[in-house]
Design an enzyme around this catalytic site. Structure first.
Site, mmCIF file in Angstrom:
data_model
loop_
_atom_site.group_PDB
_atom_site.id
_atom_site.type_symbol
_atom_site.label_atom_id
_atom_site.label_comp_id
_atom_site.label_asym_id
_atom_site.label_seq_id
_atom_site.Cartn_x
_atom_site.Cartn_y
_atom_site.Cartn_z
ATOM 1 N N CYS A 113 0.839 -1.208 0.000
ATOM 2 C CA CYS A 113 0.000 0.000 0.000
ATOM 3 C C CYS A 113 0.872 1.256 0.000
ATOM 4 C CB CYS A 113 -0.923 -0.018 1.209
ATOM 5 S SG CYS A 113 -1.807 1.529 1.443
ATOM 6 N N CYS B 88 0.535 3.310 3.262
ATOM 7 C CA CYS B 88 1.213 2.636 4.373
ATOM 8 C C CYS B 88 2.719 2.879 4.286
ATOM 9 C CB CYS B 88 0.912 1.137 4.377
ATOM 10 S SG CYS B 88 -0.696 0.702 5.083
ATOM 11 N N ASP C 29 -0.534 16.610 -0.805
ATOM 12 C CA ASP C 29 -0.791 15.829 -2.020
ATOM 13 C C ASP C 29 0.285 16.146 -3.054
ATOM 14 O OD1 ASP C 29 -3.649 14.431 -3.265
ATOM 15 O OD2 ASP C 29 -2.076 15.049 -4.668
ATOM 16 N N HIS D 167 -4.126 0.510 8.333
ATOM 17 C CA HIS D 167 -4.636 0.377 6.971
ATOM 18 C C HIS D 167 -6.120 0.049 6.977
ATOM 19 C CE1 HIS D 167 -4.575 -0.414 2.661
ATOM 20 N NE2 HIS D 167 -5.522 -1.284 2.961
ATOM 21 N N ASN E 135 -13.120 10.115 -1.325
ATOM 22 C CA ASN E 135 -13.513 9.266 -2.446
ATOM 23 C C ASN E 135 -13.536 7.818 -1.973
ATOM 24 O OD1 ASN E 135 -13.575 11.460 -4.298
ATOM 25 N ND2 ASN E 135 -11.350 11.355 -4.512
ATOM 26 N N GLY F 208 -14.235 7.357 -7.467
ATOM 27 C CA GLY F 208 -13.025 8.053 -7.902
ATOM 28 C C GLY F 208 -11.818 7.821 -7.013
ATOM 29 N N HIS G 289 -6.219 3.296 0.434
ATOM 30 C CA HIS G 289 -5.992 3.471 1.879
ATOM 31 C C HIS G 289 -6.812 4.711 2.244
ATOM 32 C CE1 HIS G 289 -2.991 3.491 5.463
ATOM 33 N NE2 HIS G 289 -3.843 4.493 5.675
ATOM 34 N N HIS H 231 -8.479 7.989 3.094
ATOM 35 C CA HIS H 231 -7.885 9.317 3.274
ATOM 36 C C HIS H 231 -8.941 10.386 3.087
ATOM 37 C CE1 HIS H 231 -7.353 8.052 -0.935
ATOM 38 N NE2 HIS H 231 -7.533 9.321 -1.270
ATOM 39 N N HIS I 217 -9.249 14.278 1.867
ATOM 40 C CA HIS I 217 -8.604 15.425 1.224
ATOM 41 C C HIS I 217 -9.044 16.701 1.944
ATOM 42 C CE1 HIS I 217 -7.608 13.340 -2.726
ATOM 43 N NE2 HIS I 217 -8.554 12.532 -2.273
HETATM 44 P P1 5GP Z 1 -7.973 9.502 -4.367
HETATM 45 O O1 5GP Z 1 -8.267 9.696 -5.822
HETATM 46 O O2 5GP Z 1 -7.599 8.084 -4.039
HETATM 47 O O3 5GP Z 1 -9.049 10.048 -3.479
HETATM 48 O O4 5GP Z 1 -6.733 10.437 -4.060
HETATM 49 C C1 5GP Z 1 -5.424 9.983 -4.064
HETATM 50 C C2 5GP Z 1 -4.532 11.198 -3.990
HETATM 51 O O5 5GP Z 1 -3.225 10.755 -3.676
HETATM 52 C C3 5GP Z 1 -4.440 11.992 -5.302
HETATM 53 O O6 5GP Z 1 -4.875 13.321 -5.088
HETATM 54 C C4 5GP Z 1 -2.956 11.900 -5.663
HETATM 55 O O7 5GP Z 1 -2.452 13.106 -6.220
HETATM 56 C C5 5GP Z 1 -2.304 11.571 -4.335
HETATM 57 N N1 5GP Z 1 -1.074 10.790 -4.452
HETATM 58 C C6 5GP Z 1 -0.867 9.694 -5.244
HETATM 59 N N2 5GP Z 1 0.375 9.226 -5.079
HETATM 60 C C7 5GP Z 1 0.974 10.036 -4.162
HETATM 61 C C8 5GP Z 1 2.285 10.049 -3.580
HETATM 62 O O8 5GP Z 1 3.154 9.216 -3.864
HETATM 63 N N3 5GP Z 1 2.551 11.037 -2.682
HETATM 64 C C9 5GP Z 1 1.623 11.987 -2.342
HETATM 65 N N4 5GP Z 1 1.993 12.922 -1.448
HETATM 66 N N5 5GP Z 1 0.378 11.986 -2.865
HETATM 67 C C10 5GP Z 1 0.063 11.033 -3.758
HETATM 68 ZN ZN ZN Z 2 -2.366 1.275 3.627
#
Ligand code: 5GP
Ligand code: ZN
Length: 112
Positions: free
Chosen positions: A4, A7, A30, A46, A86, A92, A97, A99, A101
């Site tokens: 992950c 993680c 992000d 996780h 999301n 989306g 994992h 989270h 935003h």
């Molecule tokens: P999701 O679409 O799953 O809600 O959002 C995932 C977020 O993780 C996206 O906004 C993406 O830019 C961010 N993200 C993806 N990979 C990484 C990473 O390696 N480091 C950081 N800091 N953010 C990441």
């Molecule tokens: Zn995780």
């Protein structure tokens, strides 16, 4: 779980711009910000998504929610902020994992 991305970020195996950390939460910027301020708030344990959350996680989820305004203010967001969770492919979600935003700052578009 060992595969992950978040993680690995929590464990420090992948670098991130950390903003806050405590026993249960890890908060970082992000990598592809969609606003002037774009943070990700993750639980250290996780959980795939909100679909994984049960009453067992009541205190953790409450703690995440209660922390959001403080985190937003710490980034200079004095006039409000947006939170997005999301969930699953149709929601989306790209990283599996849980989270939250936090988005804010000049130029945040309307949402409707
Ligand atoms: P999701 O679409 O799953 O809600 O959002 C995932 C977020 O993780 C996206 O906004 C993406 O830019 C961010 N993200 C993806 N990979 C990484 C990473 O390696 N480091 C950081 N800091 N953010 C990441
Ligand atoms: Zn995780």
């Amino acid at each position: 779980m060992s595969d992950c991305l978040f993680c690995k970020i929590v464990a420090g195996e992948i670098p991130s711009s950390k903003v806050y950390e405590d026993e249960q939460l890890f908060v970082f910027k992000d990598i592809n910000p969609k606003a002037a301020v774009h943070l990700l708030v993750v639980p250290k344990i996780h959980l795939d998504s909100l679909d994984d959350v049960t009453s067992e996680h009541h205190d953790l989820i409450a703690k995440m929610m209660l922390k959001l305004p403080e985190l937003a203010r710490s980034q200079g967001l004095e006039n409000g902020f947006r939170t997005i969770i999301n969930t699953g492919p149709d929601g989306g979600q790209e990283v599996g994992h849980l989270h939250i935003h936090i988005l804010g700052g000049l130029g945040l578009p309307g949402f409707n």
